[in-house]
Design a protein around this motif. Structure first.
Motif, mmCIF file in Angstrom:
data_model
loop_
_atom_site.group_PDB
_atom_site.id
_atom_site.type_symbol
_atom_site.label_atom_id
_atom_site.label_comp_id
_atom_site.label_asym_id
_atom_site.label_seq_id
_atom_site.Cartn_x
_atom_site.Cartn_y
_atom_site.Cartn_z
ATOM 1 N N VAL A 298 -32.285 -20.676 24.065
ATOM 2 C CA VAL A 298 -32.613 -21.683 23.059
ATOM 3 C C VAL A 298 -31.413 -21.895 22.144
ATOM 4 O O VAL A 298 -31.062 -23.035 21.798
ATOM 5 C CB VAL A 298 -33.863 -21.276 22.263
ATOM 6 C CG1 VAL A 298 -33.956 -22.058 20.956
ATOM 7 C CG2 VAL A 298 -35.122 -21.501 23.086
ATOM 8 N N ALA A 299 -30.763 -20.798 21.749
ATOM 9 C CA ALA A 299 -29.587 -20.902 20.886
ATOM 10 C C ALA A 299 -28.468 -21.685 21.564
ATOM 11 O O ALA A 299 -27.759 -22.471 20.911
ATOM 12 C CB ALA A 299 -29.102 -19.508 20.490
ATOM 13 N N ILE A 300 -28.279 -21.498 22.877
ATOM 14 C CA ILE A 300 -27.266 -22.276 23.603
ATOM 15 C C ILE A 300 -27.582 -23.767 23.506
ATOM 16 O O ILE A 300 -26.708 -24.593 23.219
ATOM 17 C CB ILE A 300 -27.188 -21.839 25.076
ATOM 18 C CG1 ILE A 300 -26.617 -20.423 25.189
ATOM 19 C CG2 ILE A 300 -26.306 -22.815 25.874
ATOM 20 C CD1 ILE A 300 -26.647 -19.865 26.610
ATOM 21 N N GLY A 301 -28.842 -24.117 23.752
ATOM 22 C CA GLY A 301 -29.226 -25.519 23.680
ATOM 23 C C GLY A 301 -28.979 -26.108 22.302
ATOM 24 O O GLY A 301 -28.457 -27.229 22.168
ATOM 25 N N LEU A 302 -29.316 -25.362 21.253
ATOM 26 C CA LEU A 302 -29.109 -25.845 19.891
ATOM 27 C C LEU A 302 -27.625 -25.960 19.561
ATOM 28 O O LEU A 302 -27.205 -26.886 18.849
ATOM 29 C CB LEU A 302 -29.804 -24.916 18.905
ATOM 30 C CG LEU A 302 -31.339 -24.862 18.995
ATOM 31 C CD1 LEU A 302 -31.888 -23.818 18.025
ATOM 32 C CD2 LEU A 302 -31.964 -26.228 18.726
ATOM 33 N N ALA B 77 -27.896 -26.892 28.929
ATOM 34 C CA ALA B 77 -26.997 -28.048 29.020
ATOM 35 C C ALA B 77 -27.721 -29.252 29.617
ATOM 36 O O ALA B 77 -27.549 -30.395 29.161
ATOM 37 C CB ALA B 77 -25.771 -27.687 29.858
ATOM 38 N N HIS B 78 -28.544 -29.018 30.621
ATOM 39 C CA HIS B 78 -29.326 -30.113 31.212
ATOM 40 C C HIS B 78 -30.304 -30.686 30.192
ATOM 41 O O HIS B 78 -30.568 -31.891 30.184
ATOM 42 C CB HIS B 78 -30.072 -29.606 32.440
ATOM 43 C CG HIS B 78 -29.173 -29.259 33.579
ATOM 44 N ND1 HIS B 78 -29.578 -28.478 34.652
ATOM 45 C CD2 HIS B 78 -27.875 -29.571 33.826
ATOM 46 C CE1 HIS B 78 -28.587 -28.332 35.495
ATOM 47 N NE2 HIS B 78 -27.537 -28.978 35.032
ATOM 48 N N ALA C 233 -38.457 -26.472 26.426
ATOM 49 C CA ALA C 233 -38.055 -27.206 25.230
ATOM 50 C C ALA C 233 -39.051 -27.062 24.091
ATOM 51 O O ALA C 233 -38.697 -27.301 22.926
ATOM 52 C CB ALA C 233 -37.867 -28.682 25.570
ATOM 53 N N ARG C 234 -40.279 -26.653 24.390
ATOM 54 C CA ARG C 234 -41.275 -26.488 23.321
ATOM 55 C C ARG C 234 -40.885 -25.380 22.347
ATOM 56 O O ARG C 234 -41.405 -25.328 21.230
ATOM 57 C CB ARG C 234 -42.645 -26.186 23.929
ATOM 58 C CG ARG C 234 -43.260 -27.338 24.707
ATOM 59 C CD ARG C 234 -44.546 -26.917 25.375
ATOM 60 N NE ARG C 234 -44.327 -25.856 26.355
ATOM 61 C CZ ARG C 234 -45.298 -25.275 27.056
ATOM 62 N NH1 ARG C 234 -46.557 -25.637 26.850
ATOM 63 N NH2 ARG C 234 -45.013 -24.325 27.933
ATOM 64 N N TRP C 235 -39.977 -24.502 22.760
ATOM 65 C CA TRP C 235 -39.575 -23.389 21.904
ATOM 66 C C TRP C 235 -38.256 -23.652 21.183
ATOM 67 O O TRP C 235 -37.758 -22.787 20.473
ATOM 68 C CB TRP C 235 -39.477 -22.111 22.731
ATOM 69 C CG TRP C 235 -40.829 -21.677 23.199
ATOM 70 C CD1 TRP C 235 -41.444 -22.012 24.369
ATOM 71 C CD2 TRP C 235 -41.765 -20.886 22.479
ATOM 72 N NE1 TRP C 235 -42.696 -21.480 24.434
ATOM 73 C CE2 TRP C 235 -42.931 -20.769 23.279
ATOM 74 C CE3 TRP C 235 -41.743 -20.248 21.242
ATOM 75 C CZ2 TRP C 235 -44.048 -20.050 22.883
ATOM 76 C CZ3 TRP C 235 -42.855 -19.525 20.838
ATOM 77 C CH2 TRP C 235 -43.985 -19.435 21.651
ATOM 78 N N ALA C 236 -37.698 -24.860 21.332
ATOM 79 C CA ALA C 236 -36.387 -25.148 20.754
ATOM 80 C C ALA C 236 -36.410 -25.200 19.230
ATOM 81 O O ALA C 236 -35.376 -24.994 18.584
ATOM 82 C CB ALA C 236 -35.847 -26.465 21.308
ATOM 83 N N ASP C 237 -37.569 -25.471 18.638
ATOM 84 C CA ASP C 237 -37.634 -25.544 17.177
ATOM 85 C C ASP C 237 -38.475 -24.421 16.576
ATOM 86 O O ASP C 237 -38.930 -24.504 15.437
ATOM 87 C CB ASP C 237 -38.187 -26.901 16.727
ATOM 88 C CG ASP C 237 -39.636 -27.115 17.146
ATOM 89 O OD1 ASP C 237 -40.120 -26.354 18.017
ATOM 90 O OD2 ASP C 237 -40.279 -28.034 16.608
ATOM 91 N N LYS C 238 -38.669 -23.337 17.346
ATOM 92 C CA LYS C 238 -39.499 -22.230 16.879
ATOM 93 C C LYS C 238 -38.627 -21.065 16.417
ATOM 94 O O LYS C 238 -37.654 -20.696 17.076
ATOM 95 C CB LYS C 238 -40.441 -21.752 17.987
ATOM 96 C CG LYS C 238 -41.372 -22.844 18.520
ATOM 97 C CD LYS C 238 -42.281 -23.394 17.443
ATOM 98 C CE LYS C 238 -43.331 -24.345 18.002
ATOM 99 N NZ LYS C 238 -42.762 -25.564 18.563
ATOM 100 N N ARG C 239 -39.015 -20.496 15.287
ATOM 101 C CA ARG C 239 -38.275 -19.327 14.802
ATOM 102 C C ARG C 239 -38.808 -18.053 15.459
ATOM 103 O O ARG C 239 -39.937 -18.010 15.952
ATOM 104 C CB ARG C 239 -38.374 -19.209 13.291
ATOM 105 C CG ARG C 239 -39.725 -18.800 12.755
ATOM 106 C CD ARG C 239 -39.643 -18.489 11.260
ATOM 107 N NE ARG C 239 -39.307 -19.679 10.489
ATOM 108 C CZ ARG C 239 -40.195 -20.492 9.936
ATOM 109 N NH1 ARG C 239 -41.496 -20.270 10.100
ATOM 110 N NH2 ARG C 239 -39.814 -21.524 9.234
ATOM 111 N N SER C 240 -37.966 -17.044 15.464
ATOM 112 C CA SER C 240 -38.370 -15.735 15.955
ATOM 113 C C SER C 240 -39.534 -15.219 15.113
ATOM 114 O O SER C 240 -39.720 -15.608 13.959
ATOM 115 C CB SER C 240 -37.186 -14.771 15.865
ATOM 116 O OG SER C 240 -37.488 -13.504 16.379
ATOM 117 N N SER C 241 -40.327 -14.346 15.714
ATOM 118 C CA SER C 241 -41.536 -13.861 15.040
ATOM 119 C C SER C 241 -41.199 -13.057 13.786
ATOM 120 O O SER C 241 -40.103 -12.495 13.643
ATOM 121 C CB SER C 241 -42.348 -12.981 15.995
ATOM 122 O OG SER C 241 -41.651 -11.776 16.264
#
Length: 408
Positions: A47-51, A78-79, A268-276
């Motif tokens: 997720v961090a790579i995508g961001l 990247a995709h 992608a559903r986890w791209a805007d989620k913070r760690s617990s």
């Protein structure tokens, strides 16, 4: 035919929580990714790579360069940004091949380069940084294996425009990653993932500790709630399965990202989620000094235990002073036979690079193909106790010696 069905791993393959994890002092001998950086704690390194790529403006038509020696999980981010991925060669020690990177850049459209510190051994990225600056290319420092460390006094994560980490590789947690930058302000808004995720992250981390004999008093106190949780989880899965059978697909979203269960996917559903909350609390509370000191000690002890054993050699002849290792990488002459023997014994190990992205083979990078075929990595994390380390040393030595004694 000899069966290679793995038995239960006899020692923890990853860090597990214990009371000892909180002793030893907060400040580590080596800098961490989070020191002096703007940071966001997310659910995984991918997720961090995508961001990071999104922050660099990577989009349709762009090319992202990724090392030919890689985990397939490094490609989907990247995709997700709409970019194509090209693979650059690495040297035998996994360092980036700058001449091959230059050749890729000359073909055009390269927007970002991902540079990885494999197994926790920091590379010198000075020349790669200069190349990126000359061509206006973004550099993402992949520190998934390298949460702590420095090379020639330069802290890991400080050379790239952005750096990413995988906190769950170094801390006793179920999920976690981070996006950091010492060069840019992070314009990333994160949100909680809900009560189900928070509960699962905490309970899975605790159950991993209980499974390997840690926190016995807490395990006793939580016995009834955990049995109730297991029953509830089973009922929910059963109901979800029945719904899927009726509708032809699953209707219930996952409570946690698949990255926590060793998949290569990017959700992608986890791209805007913070760690617990639990993972973030553990990250703050446990001793960073203990993590660095014990990982270095465990790595060096295993290296000494395997000194002179036939049919193998460490990927790195020595452990640099600035390194906090993720695992102990060993090059093995007869990797399949040794791997089969270790699986039967229940020895945890990682064949990093054994599965590469489709089309990446020896014609793309001979070193990557060789590393993927021959390298077996063993745990050296801080949670291993003396008895577990001694058992690991014995099992690995026996497997190597036995296989070396059998004619090829």
């Amino acid at each position: 035919m000899t069966s290679t069905t793995p038995v239960r791993r006899a020692i923890p393959p990853v860090p597990v929580l214990s009371l000892a994890a909180f002793s030893g002092g907060r400040r580590a001998a080596l800098p961490s990714l989070l020191d002096g950086a703007d940071a966001r704690l997310v659910t995984s390194g991918r997720v961090a790579i995508g961001l990071a790529l999104r922050a660099l403006g990577v989009g349709d038509g762009d090319v992202v360069l990724v090392p030919a020696y890689h985990s397939p999980s490094m490609v989907p981010p990247a995709h997700w940004c709409g970019a194509e991925v090209a693979f650059y060669r690495v040297r035998p020690d996994t360092a980036p091949d700058l001449a091959d990177i230059e050749a890729h850049v000359a073909r055009g459209r390269v927007k970002a380069i991902l540079a990885t510190h494999f197994f926790g051994i920091p590379h010198d990225l000075t020349l790669l940084r200069a190349l990126c600056d000359r061509h206006g290319i973004g550099l993402v420092e992949d520190c998934a294996h390298c949460f702590f460390g420095a090379r020639d006094g330069v802290a890991v994560g400080s050379v790239g425009d952005y750096a990413i980490g995988s906190t769950m590789k170094f801390f006793p947690i179920y999920e976690g990653g981070c996006l950091v930058s010492r060069r840019h302000r992070l314009d990333v808004a994160l949100h909680g993932a809900g009560a189900g995720f928070e509960m699962k992250a905490a309970l899975n981390a605790l159950e991993a500790a209980f499974a390997y004999g840690r926190l016995p008093v807490l395990r006793m106190l939580l016995a009834l709630p955990l049995r109730a949780k297991s029953a509830l989880w089973g009922a929910l899965k059963s109901r979800g399965g029945k719904s899927a059978n009726k509708s032809g697909g699953s209707t219930a979203p996952a409570l946690a990202p698949s990255s926590s269960d060793s998949s290569f996917e990017f959700d992608a559903r986890w791209a805007d989620k913070r760690s617990s909350w639990f993972s973030r609390a553990v990250l703050r509370a446990v001793s960073h000094a203990r993590i660095v000191a014990r990982r270095r000690r465990n790595y060096l002890d295993l290296q000494r235990a395997l000194d002179g054993v036939p049919g193998c050699r460490p990927l790195y002849s020595s452990l640099p002073d600035g390194a906090c290792p993720w695992m102990f990488p060993l090059l093995v002459d007869r990797p399949q036979a040794v791997s089969d023997a270790l699986l039967r014994a229940g020895v945890p190990m990682t064949r990093f690079g054994a599965t590469l992205w489709a089309g990446v083979d020896a014609s793309v990078c001979a070193n990557s193909a060789d590393l993927g075929r021959r390298l077996i990595a063993f745990p050296c994390h801080q949670a291993l106790d003396d008895g577990e380390r001694a058992w690991l040393h014995t099992q690995v030595r026996q497997a190597l010696e036995t296989c070396a004694a059998v004619p090829a």
